[in-house]
Design a protein around this motif. Structure first.
Motif, short mmCIF file in Angstrom:
data_model
loop_
_atom_site.label_atom_id
_atom_site.label_comp_id
_atom_site.label_asym_id
_atom_site.label_seq_id
_atom_site.Cartn_x
_atom_site.Cartn_y
_atom_site.Cartn_z
N ARG A 5 -4.65 5.90 2.58
CA ARG A 5 -3.79 4.81 2.17
C ARG A 5 -4.40 4.12 0.95
O ARG A 5 -5.58 3.81 0.92
CB ARG A 5 -3.60 3.83 3.33
N TRP B 215 1.78 -4.78 9.60
CA TRP B 215 2.31 -3.72 8.75
C TRP B 215 3.77 -3.45 9.06
O TRP B 215 4.22 -3.57 10.21
CB TRP B 215 1.52 -2.42 8.97
N PHE C 152 0.86 -1.18 0.00
CA PHE C 152 0.00 0.00 0.00
C PHE C 152 0.90 1.24 0.00
O PHE C 152 2.10 1.15 0.29
CB PHE C 152 -0.90 0.03 1.24
N ALA D 299 -7.09 -1.95 3.23
CA ALA D 299 -6.03 -1.89 4.21
C ALA D 299 -6.47 -2.44 5.57
O ALA D 299 -5.67 -3.08 6.27
CB ALA D 299 -5.54 -0.45 4.36
#
Length: 121
Positions: A45, A111, A37, A105
């Motif tokens: 995002r 992440w 992303f 997302a």
């Protein structure tokens, strides 16, 4: 718990190329769908690409970016060609447990810290 570390960002001129890498640790990598992303200042995002045993790309990067993974090395890469100034953003690697990729997302539970990509005109 999967930990993700991105590398490979930097400054490049328009039309150039960069290759981002993401190293995963702490989990069974092959059990995760992996995604990239990006987020530019003041913007939400944005989905860039995802990979399981198939790949998917955001409309803005189709034909220019290529996502790949190496399950033996626990890495996922993003080859970015024909870069444009509008590709400037912080790029994030993300992992989603299971065999289904997503463009959302909020469906990724893990992440990395992000890596800056800046494309000059």
């Amino acid at each position: 718990q999967v930990q993700l570390v991105e590398s490979g960002g930097g400054l490049v001129q328009a039309g150039g190329s960069l290759r981002l890498s993401c190293a995963a640790s702490g989990g069974s990598f092959r059990n995760y769908a992996m995604g990239w992303f990006r987020q530019a200042p003041g913007k939400e995002r944005e989905f860039v690409a995802a990979i399981t045993w198939i790949t998917s790309y955001g409309d803005s990067v189709k034909g220019r970016f290529t996502i790949s993974r190496d399950n033996a090395k626990n890495t996922v890469s993003l080859q970015m060609n024909s870069l444009k100034p509008e590709d400037t953003a912080v790029y994030y690697c993300a992992a989603r447990y299971g065999s289904r990729w997503s463009t959302r997302a909020e469906e990724y539970g893990h992440w990395g810290q992000g890596t800056q990509v800046t494309v000059s005109s």
